[in-house]
Motif scaffolding. Structure first.
Motif, PDB file in Angstrom:
ATOM      1  N   THR A  65       0.914  -1.172   0.152  1.00  0.00           N
ATOM      2  CA  THR A  65       0.066  -0.004   0.003  1.00  0.00           C
ATOM      3  C   THR A  65       0.753   1.219  -0.111  1.00  0.00           C
ATOM      4  O   THR A  65       2.222   1.027   0.155  1.00  0.00           O
ATOM      5  CB  THR A  65      -0.733  -0.191   1.220  1.00  0.00           C
ATOM      6  N   GLU A  66       0.300   2.322   0.001  1.00  0.00           N
ATOM      7  CA  GLU A  66       1.169   3.519   0.103  1.00  0.00           C
ATOM      8  C   GLU A  66       1.832   3.728   1.534  1.00  0.00           C
ATOM      9  O   GLU A  66       2.895   4.383   1.513  1.00  0.00           O
ATOM     10  CB  GLU A  66       0.125   4.789  -0.408  1.00  0.00           C
ATOM     11  N   THR A  67       1.248   3.177   2.400  1.00  0.00           N
ATOM     12  CA  THR A  67       1.888   3.372   3.762  1.00  0.00           C
ATOM     13  C   THR A  67       3.010   2.012   4.089  1.00  0.00           C
ATOM     14  O   THR A  67       3.849   2.472   4.089  1.00  0.00           O
ATOM     15  CB  THR A  67       0.712   3.247   4.671  1.00  0.00           C
ATOM     16  N   VAL A  68       2.560   1.095   4.337  1.00  0.00           N
ATOM     17  CA  VAL A  68       3.477  -0.329   4.491  1.00  0.00           C
ATOM     18  C   VAL A  68       2.814  -1.190   3.742  1.00  0.00           C
ATOM     19  O   VAL A  68       1.650  -1.526   3.402  1.00  0.00           O
ATOM     20  CB  VAL A  68       3.834  -0.511   5.923  1.00  0.00           C
ATOM     21  N   TYR A  69       3.289  -2.676   3.540  1.00  0.00           N
ATOM     22  CA  TYR A  69       2.943  -3.661   3.085  1.00  0.00           C
ATOM     23  C   TYR A  69       1.957  -4.270   4.183  1.00  0.00           C
ATOM     24  O   TYR A  69       2.121  -4.239   5.335  1.00  0.00           O
ATOM     25  CB  TYR A  69       4.021  -4.715   2.783  1.00  0.00           C
ATOM     26  N   GLY A  70       0.867  -4.582   3.549  1.00  0.00           N
ATOM     27  CA  GLY A  70      -0.535  -5.536   4.451  1.00  0.00           C
ATOM     28  C   GLY A  70      -0.140  -6.701   4.020  1.00  0.00           C
ATOM     29  O   GLY A  70      -0.039  -7.382   3.064  1.00  0.00           O
ATOM     30  N   SER A 190       0.078  -4.779   9.041  1.00  0.00           N
ATOM     31  CA  SER A 190       1.083  -4.716   8.467  1.00  0.00           C
ATOM     32  C   SER A 190       1.450  -6.234   8.240  1.00  0.00           C
ATOM     33  O   SER A 190       1.446  -7.021   8.975  1.00  0.00           O
ATOM     34  CB  SER A 190       2.219  -3.994   9.128  1.00  0.00           C
ATOM     35  N   ALA A 191       2.498  -6.355   7.204  1.00  0.00           N
ATOM     36  CA  ALA A 191       2.733  -7.782   6.956  1.00  0.00           C
ATOM     37  C   ALA A 191       3.919  -8.040   7.501  1.00  0.00           C
ATOM     38  O   ALA A 191       5.094  -8.527   6.682  1.00  0.00           O
ATOM     39  CB  ALA A 191       2.794  -7.776   5.485  1.00  0.00           C
ATOM     40  N   ASN A 192       4.194  -8.145   8.774  1.00  0.00           N
ATOM     41  CA  ASN A 192       5.383  -8.500   9.391  1.00  0.00           C
ATOM     42  C   ASN A 192       5.083  -9.417  10.546  1.00  0.00           C
ATOM     43  O   ASN A 192       3.865  -9.386  10.914  1.00  0.00           O
ATOM     44  CB  ASN A 192       6.118  -7.252   9.908  1.00  0.00           C
ATOM     45  N   ALA A 193       6.158  -9.937  11.121  1.00  0.00           N
ATOM     46  CA  ALA A 193       5.753 -10.807  12.507  1.00  0.00           C
ATOM     47  C   ALA A 193       5.493  -9.750  13.424  1.00  0.00           C
ATOM     48  O   ALA A 193       6.148  -8.620  13.476  1.00  0.00           O
ATOM     49  CB  ALA A 193       7.189 -11.605  12.779  1.00  0.00           C
ATOM     50  N   SER A 194       4.510  -9.837  14.398  1.00  0.00           N
ATOM     51  CA  SER A 194       4.073  -9.177  15.288  1.00  0.00           C
ATOM     52  C   SER A 194       5.225  -8.502  16.126  1.00  0.00           C
ATOM     53  O   SER A 194       6.147  -9.487  16.661  1.00  0.00           O
ATOM     54  CB  SER A 194       3.053  -9.894  16.373  1.00  0.00           C
ATOM     55  N   THR A 195       5.182  -7.287  16.463  1.00  0.00           N
ATOM     56  CA  THR A 195       6.309  -6.597  17.154  1.00  0.00           C
ATOM     57  C   THR A 195       7.353  -5.894  16.343  1.00  0.00           C
ATOM     58  O   THR A 195       8.238  -5.344  16.726  1.00  0.00           O
ATOM     59  CB  THR A 195       6.931  -7.254  18.652  1.00  0.00           C
ATOM     60  N   ARG A 201       8.962  -2.814   1.928  1.00  0.00           N
ATOM     61  CA  ARG A 201       9.583  -3.520   0.821  1.00  0.00           C
ATOM     62  C   ARG A 201       9.385  -4.975   0.879  1.00  0.00           C
ATOM     63  O   ARG A 201       9.094  -5.626   2.007  1.00  0.00           O
ATOM     64  CB  ARG A 201      11.187  -3.415   0.632  1.00  0.00           C
ATOM     65  N   ALA A 202       9.252  -5.622  -0.337  1.00  0.00           N
ATOM     66  CA  ALA A 202       8.549  -6.844  -0.384  1.00  0.00           C
ATOM     67  C   ALA A 202       9.714  -7.758   0.506  1.00  0.00           C
ATOM     68  O   ALA A 202       9.297  -9.028   0.993  1.00  0.00           O
ATOM     69  CB  ALA A 202       8.381  -7.452  -1.858  1.00  0.00           C
ATOM     70  N   GLN A 203      11.178  -7.634   0.273  1.00  0.00           N
ATOM     71  CA  GLN A 203      12.005  -8.484   0.952  1.00  0.00           C
ATOM     72  C   GLN A 203      11.829  -8.291   2.507  1.00  0.00           C
ATOM     73  O   GLN A 203      12.223  -9.365   3.186  1.00  0.00           O
ATOM     74  CB  GLN A 203      13.363  -8.069   0.706  1.00  0.00           C
ATOM     75  N   HIS A 204      11.334  -7.391   3.041  1.00  0.00           N
ATOM     76  CA  HIS A 204      10.763  -7.317   4.483  1.00  0.00           C
ATOM     77  C   HIS A 204       9.814  -8.220   4.916  1.00  0.00           C
ATOM     78  O   HIS A 204       9.840  -8.937   5.885  1.00  0.00           O
ATOM     79  CB  HIS A 204      10.389  -5.809   4.937  1.00  0.00           C
ATOM     80  N   VAL A 205       8.904  -8.407   3.905  1.00  0.00           N
ATOM     81  CA  VAL A 205       7.860  -9.422   4.042  1.00  0.00           C
ATOM     82  C   VAL A 205       8.396 -10.883   4.114  1.00  0.00           C
ATOM     83  O   VAL A 205       8.101 -11.583   4.994  1.00  0.00           O
ATOM     84  CB  VAL A 205       6.610  -9.311   2.988  1.00  0.00           C
ATOM     85  N   LEU A 217       2.889  -9.744  -3.457  1.00  0.00           N
ATOM     86  CA  LEU A 217       3.105  -9.051  -4.436  1.00  0.00           C
ATOM     87  C   LEU A 217       4.095  -8.106  -4.103  1.00  0.00           C
ATOM     88  O   LEU A 217       3.925  -7.185  -3.470  1.00  0.00           O
ATOM     89  CB  LEU A 217       1.607  -8.470  -4.803  1.00  0.00           C
ATOM     90  N   ASP A 218       4.996  -7.862  -4.995  1.00  0.00           N
ATOM     91  CA  ASP A 218       6.027  -7.019  -4.984  1.00  0.00           C
ATOM     92  C   ASP A 218       5.794  -5.662  -5.843  1.00  0.00           C
ATOM     93  O   ASP A 218       6.211  -5.815  -7.027  1.00  0.00           O
ATOM     94  CB  ASP A 218       7.366  -7.507  -5.360  1.00  0.00           C
ATOM     95  N   GLY A 219       5.330  -4.631  -5.239  1.00  0.00           N
ATOM     96  CA  GLY A 219       5.396  -3.491  -6.104  1.00  0.00           C
ATOM     97  C   GLY A 219       6.379  -2.475  -5.909  1.00  0.00           C
ATOM     98  O   GLY A 219       6.211  -0.902  -6.019  1.00  0.00           O
ATOM     99  N   GLY A 220       7.329  -2.825  -5.304  1.00  0.00           N
ATOM    100  CA  GLY A 220       8.529  -1.746  -4.990  1.00  0.00           C
ATOM    101  C   GLY A 220       8.249  -1.081  -3.589  1.00  0.00           C
ATOM    102  O   GLY A 220       7.340  -1.846  -2.627  1.00  0.00           O
TER     103      GLY A 220
END
Length: 413
Positions: A65-70, A190-195, A201-205, A217-220
């Motif tokens: 999203t424009e904010t963070v990856y969901g 947000s598409a991260n492990a809790s905390t 970026r997609a690599q963070h997910v 979905l990797d949109g940069g």
């Protein structure tokens, strides 16, 4: 329906590149729900594949999203929502935000309002206090609280059985296209492990959720860099519950007379059930210990010079880093010209990595989570000092995230 065998295979997490600039929405689509057009066949196929998972299975998809990856699953599907909590290891009493592609979709799928006809106000299910903000700021990083309608198809797991639900319409074309094509409101924290720090970026997910979800979905890189701003217009005076991609000043200036007295309430009281994400639990934390340097003012109400700040920092490092071997210093406005030679005497055994978050509020906000992840996951530091900024404009959201990342470990600076 996708067969279960396919879903199992998809759990070997796949990353599909998508090009946001090839997705086009008509100007009024945020109201009437007109579907987007695509200039790139691979992007259209990738989003269609993700939409099929959202609409027809219990699985989840990570998307920008424009904010963070969901991390998204159907807001109408209890099992999909359970899988969001499971993948993130998220506390089950922390509510989720539902994402929509249009007002028409909100009316049909959550309010079960299929009325059509000339003269019907598309915003009829949304309290008037929100109308000025919605007309100026949707699609965008604004989340509002609404009362749960009766009856509704919305999963009670998204609201944690509360009488209100949170909803927003993202402006990122990939997110909007995914929601529109699936014709499903998507619950998406947000598409991260809790905390952990939120992913931009997609690599963070991939780092946090590989093997736990079928598709990314990797949109940069995300342009805003922090989560959406959450406001509650159901109370008097209205409140800002989570600072984010839109500033408090944006809300007050664009919201009209009813938002002039808006209050900031970003922390839940003891034993209070939280109404929106980000009000209660530890968030945004790297594995390394974080020390937040909170801006302090001298008796003349003016800022210290950069040289003064470096001397203060040297003393703080001596006290805080005795056992540290690799230290990151994330600079903003006062320390942006500093180098590692300025700090070597503070801890002669430690290696210093100095990284700028930027000097403007927009730059600092956009770079915050990515830089925290870089020094933590790639540079593998064991201590992170972050130079804070004033809590106006983007500073309110930046300091909110940093205070949570530091876990209260804040030092006047």
């Amino acid at each position: 329906m996708i067969k279960r065998s396919i879903i199992t295979r998809l759990m070997h997490t796949k990353i599909l590149k998508v090009e946001p600039q090839t997705i086009h929405f008509p100007s009024n689509s945020w109201i009437d729900g007109t579907l987007p057009s695509f200039d790139n066949e691979d992007t259209e196929k990738a989003i269609s594949e993700a939409a099929l998972i959202i609409r027809d299975t219990d699985e989840t998809v990570a998307f920008p999203t424009e904010t963070v990856y969901g991390l998204g699953g159907s807001s109408l599907n209890d099992n999909a929502v359970r899988n969001i909590y499971k993948a993130k290891n998220r506390p089950s009493d922390n509510p989720l935000i539902s994402h929509i592609a249009s007002i028409d979709q909100l009316n049909r799928t959550i309010f079960n309002d299929n009325r059509v006809g000339e003269g019907l106000d598309p915003l009829r299910n949304i309290p008037e206090i929100y109308h000025p903000l919605i007309r100026k700021l949707w699609p965008g990083p604004l989340t509002i609280l609404l009362r749960v309608p009766e009856p509704t198809s919305l999963s009670k797991l998204t609201t944690v059985n509360q009488p209100t639900f949170a909803v927003r319409m993202p402006s990122d074309p990939i997110a909007r296209a995914l929601i529109a094509i699936s014709d499903t409101p998507i619950a998406a924290p947000s598409a991260n492990a809790s905390t952990r720090p939120s992913p931009t970026r997609a690599q963070h997910v991939w780092h946090d959720l590989q093997g736990k979800i079928p598709l990314i979905l990797d949109g940069g890189a995300c342009s805003v860099g922090v989560e959406s701003t959450v406001v509650d217009g159901l109370c008097n005076p209205p409140k800002l519950l989570r600072p984010g991609g839109l500033t408090f000043e944006n809300i007050v200036s664009l919201g009209g007379e009813q938002w002039a007295q808006c209050q900031v309430e970003t922390h839940a009281k003891k034993n209070e059930q939280v109404r929106t994400p980000g009000m209660k639990y530890k968030h945004y934390s790297p594995s390394a210990r974080v020390v937040l340097l909170v801006p302090a003012q001298n008796n003349n109400n003016s800022y210290y010079t950069s040289n003064d700040k470096i001397l203060v920092l040297q003393n703080i490092i001596k006290k805080e880093s005795q056992d540290s071997k690799k230290i990151a210093i994330l600079t903003t406005q006062q320390l942006d010209q500093m180098n590692s030679k300025d700090l070597s005497s503070s801890n002669e055994k430690a290696q210093f990595i100095i990284q700028s978050l930027g000097t403007t509020g927009e730059e600092i906000q956009a770079n915050l989570f990515a830089t925290l992840r870089q020094v933590d996951e790639e540079d593998k530091v064991d201590l992170i000092f972050v130079e804070g900024i004033n809590e106006d404009n983007q500073g309110l959201a930046v300091m909110n995230r940093l205070e949570k990342a530091a876990g209260g470990n804040c030092i006047p600076f």
